[in-house]
Design a protein around this motif. Sequence first.
Motif, PDB file in Angstrom:
ATOM      1  N   ASP A 190      -0.743   3.703  -1.626  1.00  0.00           N
ATOM      2  CA  ASP A 190      -0.538   4.126  -0.243  1.00  0.00           C
ATOM      3  C   ASP A 190      -0.508   2.849   0.581  1.00  0.00           C
ATOM      4  O   ASP A 190      -1.559   2.299   0.929  1.00  0.00           O
ATOM      5  CB  ASP A 190      -1.671   5.052   0.199  1.00  0.00           C
ATOM      6  CG  ASP A 190      -1.478   5.583   1.611  1.00  0.00           C
ATOM      7  OD1 ASP A 190      -0.731   4.945   2.392  1.00  0.00           O
ATOM      8  OD2 ASP A 190      -2.078   6.609   1.940  1.00  0.00           O
ATOM      9  N   ASN A 191       0.684   2.371   0.852  1.00  0.00           N
ATOM     10  CA  ASN A 191       0.811   1.075   1.516  1.00  0.00           C
ATOM     11  C   ASN A 191       0.284   1.109   2.950  1.00  0.00           C
ATOM     12  O   ASN A 191      -0.148   0.082   3.467  1.00  0.00           O
ATOM     13  CB  ASN A 191       2.261   0.605   1.479  1.00  0.00           C
ATOM     14  CG  ASN A 191       2.703   0.236   0.073  1.00  0.00           C
ATOM     15  OD1 ASN A 191       2.164   0.743  -0.913  1.00  0.00           O
ATOM     16  ND2 ASN A 191       3.685  -0.633  -0.027  1.00  0.00           N
ATOM     17  N   ALA A 192       0.302   2.251   3.586  1.00  0.00           N
ATOM     18  CA  ALA A 192      -0.231   2.349   4.952  1.00  0.00           C
ATOM     19  C   ALA A 192      -1.745   2.156   4.966  1.00  0.00           C
ATOM     20  O   ALA A 192      -2.311   1.716   5.969  1.00  0.00           O
ATOM     21  CB  ALA A 192       0.124   3.697   5.554  1.00  0.00           C
ATOM     22  N   ARG A 193      -2.382   2.486   3.852  1.00  0.00           N
ATOM     23  CA  ARG A 193      -3.842   2.361   3.746  1.00  0.00           C
ATOM     24  C   ARG A 193      -4.259   1.178   2.894  1.00  0.00           C
ATOM     25  O   ARG A 193      -5.453   0.995   2.644  1.00  0.00           O
ATOM     26  CB  ARG A 193      -4.427   3.651   3.168  1.00  0.00           C
ATOM     27  CG  ARG A 193      -4.362   4.837   4.105  1.00  0.00           C
ATOM     28  CD  ARG A 193      -5.043   6.067   3.477  1.00  0.00           C
ATOM     29  NE  ARG A 193      -5.262   7.130   4.450  1.00  0.00           N
ATOM     30  CZ  ARG A 193      -4.351   8.014   4.804  1.00  0.00           C
ATOM     31  NH1 ARG A 193      -3.148   7.966   4.278  1.00  0.00           N
ATOM     32  NH2 ARG A 193      -4.636   8.948   5.699  1.00  0.00           N
ATOM     33  N   ASN A 194      -3.284   0.391   2.410  1.00  0.00           N
ATOM     34  CA  ASN A 194      -3.599  -0.756   1.535  1.00  0.00           C
ATOM     35  C   ASN A 194      -4.489  -0.318   0.373  1.00  0.00           C
ATOM     36  O   ASN A 194      -5.441  -1.013  -0.007  1.00  0.00           O
ATOM     37  CB  ASN A 194      -4.280  -1.882   2.323  1.00  0.00           C
ATOM     38  CG  ASN A 194      -3.340  -2.557   3.304  1.00  0.00           C
ATOM     39  OD1 ASN A 194      -2.140  -2.332   3.284  1.00  0.00           O
ATOM     40  ND2 ASN A 194      -3.894  -3.377   4.172  1.00  0.00           N
ATOM     41  N   THR A 195      -4.164   0.800  -0.183  1.00  0.00           N
ATOM     42  CA  THR A 195      -5.000   1.400  -1.228  1.00  0.00           C
ATOM     43  C   THR A 195      -4.155   1.786  -2.432  1.00  0.00           C
ATOM     44  O   THR A 195      -3.034   2.279  -2.283  1.00  0.00           O
ATOM     45  CB  THR A 195      -5.736   2.628  -0.677  1.00  0.00           C
ATOM     46  OG1 THR A 195      -6.599   2.219   0.390  1.00  0.00           O
ATOM     47  CG2 THR A 195      -6.577   3.305  -1.763  1.00  0.00           C
ATOM     48  N   VAL A 196      -4.694   1.563  -3.593  1.00  0.00           N
ATOM     49  CA  VAL A 196      -4.073   1.965  -4.850  1.00  0.00           C
ATOM     50  C   VAL A 196      -4.992   2.963  -5.532  1.00  0.00           C
ATOM     51  O   VAL A 196      -6.223   2.822  -5.499  1.00  0.00           O
ATOM     52  CB  VAL A 196      -3.811   0.747  -5.743  1.00  0.00           C
ATOM     53  CG1 VAL A 196      -3.443   1.162  -7.163  1.00  0.00           C
ATOM     54  CG2 VAL A 196      -2.704  -0.117  -5.146  1.00  0.00           C
ATOM     55  N   TYR A 197      -4.369   3.965  -6.145  1.00  0.00           N
ATOM     56  CA  TYR A 197      -5.111   5.011  -6.825  1.00  0.00           C
ATOM     57  C   TYR A 197      -4.824   4.993  -8.324  1.00  0.00           C
ATOM     58  O   TYR A 197      -3.752   4.570  -8.760  1.00  0.00           O
ATOM     59  CB  TYR A 197      -4.723   6.379  -6.266  1.00  0.00           C
ATOM     60  CG  TYR A 197      -4.933   6.490  -4.782  1.00  0.00           C
ATOM     61  CD1 TYR A 197      -3.862   6.330  -3.905  1.00  0.00           C
ATOM     62  CD2 TYR A 197      -6.186   6.742  -4.250  1.00  0.00           C
ATOM     63  CE1 TYR A 197      -4.038   6.423  -2.540  1.00  0.00           C
ATOM     64  CE2 TYR A 197      -6.374   6.831  -2.882  1.00  0.00           C
ATOM     65  CZ  TYR A 197      -5.296   6.666  -2.034  1.00  0.00           C
ATOM     66  OH  TYR A 197      -5.484   6.751  -0.674  1.00  0.00           O
ATOM     67  N   LEU A 198      -5.777   5.492  -9.092  1.00  0.00           N
ATOM     68  CA  LEU A 198      -5.556   5.729 -10.513  1.00  0.00           C
ATOM     69  C   LEU A 198      -6.020   7.158 -10.804  1.00  0.00           C
ATOM     70  O   LEU A 198      -7.223   7.425 -10.820  1.00  0.00           O
ATOM     71  CB  LEU A 198      -6.316   4.727 -11.377  1.00  0.00           C
ATOM     72  CG  LEU A 198      -6.018   4.832 -12.869  1.00  0.00           C
ATOM     73  CD1 LEU A 198      -4.577   4.384 -13.158  1.00  0.00           C
ATOM     74  CD2 LEU A 198      -7.008   4.010 -13.698  1.00  0.00           C
ATOM     75  N   GLN A 199      -5.052   8.038 -10.982  1.00  0.00           N
ATOM     76  CA  GLN A 199      -5.355   9.421 -11.355  1.00  0.00           C
ATOM     77  C   GLN A 199      -5.498   9.474 -12.867  1.00  0.00           C
ATOM     78  O   GLN A 199      -4.558   9.124 -13.588  1.00  0.00           O
ATOM     79  CB  GLN A 199      -4.242  10.358 -10.889  1.00  0.00           C
ATOM     80  CG  GLN A 199      -4.445  11.803 -11.298  1.00  0.00           C
ATOM     81  CD  GLN A 199      -5.625  12.447 -10.601  1.00  0.00           C
ATOM     82  OE1 GLN A 199      -5.827  12.255  -9.408  1.00  0.00           O
ATOM     83  NE2 GLN A 199      -6.417  13.221 -11.352  1.00  0.00           N
ATOM     84  N   MET A 200      -6.656   9.904 -13.312  1.00  0.00           N
ATOM     85  CA  MET A 200      -6.941   9.941 -14.743  1.00  0.00           C
ATOM     86  C   MET A 200      -7.137  11.383 -15.178  1.00  0.00           C
ATOM     87  O   MET A 200      -8.077  12.043 -14.731  1.00  0.00           O
ATOM     88  CB  MET A 200      -8.192   9.114 -15.055  1.00  0.00           C
ATOM     89  CG  MET A 200      -8.120   7.678 -14.533  1.00  0.00           C
ATOM     90  SD  MET A 200      -9.490   6.662 -15.080  1.00  0.00           S
ATOM     91  CE  MET A 200     -10.857   7.467 -14.262  1.00  0.00           C
TER      92      MET A 200
END
Length: 128
Positions: free
Chosen positions: A73-83
């Motif tokens: 989510d580039n607007a939130r400067n966040t990367v997720y890892l769905q496991m």
Amino acid sequence: EVQLVESGGGLVQAGGSLRLSCTTSGFTFDDYAIAWFRQAPGKAREGISSIRTRDGSTYYVPSVKGRFTISSDNARNTVYLQMNGLKPEDAAVYYCAADRAELGIEVVALINYDWDYWGKGTLVTVSS
């Protein structure tokens, strides 16, 4: 000051799901690739997935491909890892890291490649 903060770890039963987050600050997010690593007790650190935040291109190692999904989510400067479909062997401390990865995001799989910035990790426990 560069910061990467992981969250979302916890205890889950085998077959269950978790979503990890890596919230970043202090650098230009779009200029970097973000990767997820994990380290189980007594084992070497393992790079498992990476994403080029500028264009969303992704890479997975075979052990997690098809079960884990990385996104940003580039607007939130966040990367997720769905496991999903977690297995006992997925239990580890999970870390995120940032690097310009000019040689390509596949460098996440290289043992000797040193990423620029690291978080402190979040613990994932999988019960059988």
